[in-house]
Write a protein that holds these residues in place. Sequence first.
Motif, short mmCIF file in Angstrom:
data_model
loop_
_atom_site.label_atom_id
_atom_site.label_comp_id
_atom_site.label_asym_id
_atom_site.label_seq_id
_atom_site.Cartn_x
_atom_site.Cartn_y
_atom_site.Cartn_z
N LYS A 1 51.33 40.65 28.61
CA LYS A 1 51.83 39.66 29.56
C LYS A 1 52.06 40.18 30.99
O LYS A 1 53.13 39.97 31.57
CB LYS A 1 53.13 39.04 29.03
CG LYS A 1 52.87 37.89 28.06
CD LYS A 1 52.39 36.68 28.80
CE LYS A 1 51.99 35.56 27.84
NZ LYS A 1 51.40 34.41 28.53
N PRO A 2 51.09 40.86 31.54
CA PRO A 2 51.24 41.21 32.96
C PRO A 2 50.89 39.99 33.81
O PRO A 2 50.31 39.03 33.31
CB PRO A 2 50.19 42.30 33.16
CG PRO A 2 49.12 41.97 32.16
CD PRO A 2 49.80 41.31 30.99
N THR A 3 51.29 40.00 35.07
CA THR A 3 50.83 38.97 36.00
C THR A 3 49.48 39.43 36.53
O THR A 3 49.37 40.53 37.06
CB THR A 3 51.83 38.84 37.17
OG1 THR A 3 53.14 38.69 36.62
CG2 THR A 3 51.48 37.68 38.06
N VAL A 4 48.46 38.58 36.34
CA VAL A 4 47.11 39.03 36.68
C VAL A 4 46.53 38.21 37.82
O VAL A 4 46.69 36.99 37.86
CB VAL A 4 46.16 38.90 35.45
CG1 VAL A 4 44.81 39.50 35.77
CG2 VAL A 4 46.77 39.55 34.24
N VAL A 5 45.90 38.87 38.75
CA VAL A 5 45.05 38.19 39.72
C VAL A 5 43.64 38.70 39.50
O VAL A 5 43.38 39.90 39.60
CB VAL A 5 45.49 38.45 41.17
CG1 VAL A 5 44.64 37.62 42.13
CG2 VAL A 5 46.96 38.14 41.36
N LEU A 6 42.74 37.78 39.20
CA LEU A 6 41.36 38.14 38.90
C LEU A 6 40.44 37.53 39.96
O LEU A 6 40.44 36.32 40.16
CB LEU A 6 40.97 37.62 37.52
CG LEU A 6 39.48 37.62 37.17
CD1 LEU A 6 38.99 39.02 36.85
CD2 LEU A 6 39.20 36.69 35.99
N VAL A 7 39.68 38.36 40.63
CA VAL A 7 38.68 37.85 41.56
C VAL A 7 37.36 37.80 40.82
O VAL A 7 36.98 38.77 40.15
CB VAL A 7 38.54 38.78 42.79
CG1 VAL A 7 37.32 38.41 43.60
CG2 VAL A 7 39.79 38.70 43.64
N THR A 8 36.69 36.69 40.88
CA THR A 8 35.41 36.60 40.16
C THR A 8 34.46 35.62 40.84
O THR A 8 34.87 34.75 41.60
CB THR A 8 35.64 36.19 38.70
OG1 THR A 8 34.39 36.09 38.05
CG2 THR A 8 36.35 34.86 38.59
N HIS A 9 33.18 35.80 40.56
CA HIS A 9 32.18 34.85 41.01
C HIS A 9 31.70 33.98 39.86
O HIS A 9 30.90 33.07 40.05
CB HIS A 9 30.99 35.58 41.63
CG HIS A 9 31.28 36.10 42.99
ND1 HIS A 9 31.38 35.28 44.09
CD2 HIS A 9 31.52 37.34 43.44
CE1 HIS A 9 31.65 36.00 45.15
NE2 HIS A 9 31.75 37.27 44.79
N ASP A 10 32.19 34.32 38.67
CA ASP A 10 31.72 33.66 37.47
C ASP A 10 32.74 32.58 37.08
O ASP A 10 33.85 32.89 36.65
CB ASP A 10 31.57 34.72 36.37
CG ASP A 10 30.94 34.13 35.11
OD1 ASP A 10 31.02 32.91 34.93
OD2 ASP A 10 30.39 34.92 34.32
N LEU A 11 32.36 31.31 37.22
CA LEU A 11 33.31 30.22 36.98
C LEU A 11 33.67 30.10 35.51
O LEU A 11 34.78 29.72 35.16
CB LEU A 11 32.73 28.91 37.50
CG LEU A 11 32.46 28.93 39.00
CD1 LEU A 11 31.82 27.63 39.45
CD2 LEU A 11 33.74 29.19 39.77
#
Lengths: 257, 280
Positions: free
Chosen positions: B206-216
């Motif tokens: 349960k970490p707070t995650v920010v994910l950058v992605t180009h894949d929708l």
Amino acid sequence: MNAQWRRRLWSTMFIIGFFVLWEVLCWVFHVSDIVVPKPSQVIVTLIQRAPALWPHTLQTLYTTMVGFAFGIVIGIALGVLIGSSRLAYDVAYPLLVGFASIPKVAVVPIFVLWFGAGTVPAVLTAMIMCIFPIVVNVATGLATTEPELEDVMRALRATKTDILWNVGLPRTMPFFFASLKVSVTLAFVGTVISETVASNRGIGNVMMIASSNFDVPLVFAGLMILAFLGVALYAVFSFIEGRITGWAHRKDEFAMG
Amino acid sequence: MTTEIIEPPPRTEDTFVELEKVSVKFGKGESQFIALDETDLRIEKGDFVALVGPSGCGKSTILKLVAGLLKSTNGYVYVAGREVGAAEVRVGMAFQNPTMLPWLTVRDNVMMPLKIVPPFRQEYRSKKNNEFRDRADALLKEVGLSGFGDKHPWQLSGGMLQRASLCRALIHEPQLLMLDEPFGALDQFTREELWAIMQELWMKLKPTVVLVTHDLKEAGYLATRICVMATRPGRIVDDAAVPFPRPRNIEMSYLPEFVSMTQRLRQLIVSARPVKETVQ
Ligand SMILES: Nc1ncnc2c1ncn2[C@@H]1O[C@H](COP(=O)(O)OP(=O)(O)OP(=O)(O)O)[C@@H](O)[C@H]1O
Ligand SMILES: [Mg+2]
């Protein structure tokens, strides 16, 4: 393994061939001993004069190693400073390049003036000869650390010292060892220059006296000793390099060990 | 077509990351470039937010701001109620490039955060050969790399390195996990496998995650919330929750609701792309 042996065999044969050719050419062209002595003669001189040459060899080796050790310590310190600080880079680099451009023979008399003739100026000359390559390589290694690698560390709130110890310095090791191999031979040059100019001991001094007595085989014997010492130390540092920075060549032996 | 800048959800007790009118500008004078323009963003504790948007819209910039690697030109970035960097928040990070240290074994690479981050840092010497080691091995096992701890990075494939890089980002149990296209360079099957692993680890830790992605599809699979960004200047133009239940699986991504969601996102990103200007 087979290929490796063949390579070794070839290189040994080539070296022996070089000396044989030298011998043969001396015979064929009746080259005088005063100009170029035959290798066989040099070897005989080496053996005959061994008891007299031995302490001088030790002296030169000792002087070089002390100078080299100081050179490594100061070289790393300066390299780390220049490689990790923009200001130090701007200030120290021009100074260093200027200093490196001075012919070291010109510096020896100054050292003699300060410390008197003998071992101290030889140690110092050896030291200043080998500092420059070490500084440049360490600084380059540090300055070219990948920014992403630093980002990973900085996100962990790593201090500058953490980054230096865990990323910067290990990464710099291949550069550092490359410079050591160059530096150790330069250190010999430094020692011999100083011994030639201002000392009554060491191979440089022996060669100086021998040449003024036209004892050319002895001069060549001195050269042989220097060449041998240089090759031996180069080999030592190559070996240590292989053990420590095997990862840079992706060596499997390194991975196992 | 102009898109409205949307309001962030209100601040609550659980707000963990907060961007308040944050601008990031690069360069000075004529050549000044606004990478991020007065952006507001709130992320709740334990949330999984995906940032999507056209290339160069400032996704990585937001990530760096939150990780404390970059200072904002204007505005404030708060993490755990205090200005970023001030609070003792453990941050993990993984990039598209695995950035392993080649002189260390995979296990030692994974253990690196334990060597740096308090409180593990103080215990590193005494525990690196037992407790920490086991912890690294357990994590490596979870991503399917058991038995590879003693290898060196060059002996692993790109996909394996990326798994190890995820382990390194997670080993110190970060409260904040920053992922910048970590699956971007992988093949489709490895990627889908890692999504499942990532989801599992997130549900567990349960970490707070920010994910950058180009894949929708990736964003839809993993995130609880997807923020769409637009470029020139960089800003957030859409912010929507992903309603699908957990644990999600790859079959869900073929559901009509899922497909229509990714289509909507696609539309938004296409229209968020900069109008082609002629550069003189
Ligand atoms: N150090 C910098 N100096 C100048 N401009 C920068 C710098 N870093 C980023 N930029 C600019 O800021 C903008 C946003 O960059 P950022 O890396 O956040 O984009 P991104 O959304 O992550 O793009 P991508 O999807 O291609 O990774 C880009 O247009 C880039 O040119
Ligand atoms: Mg990016």
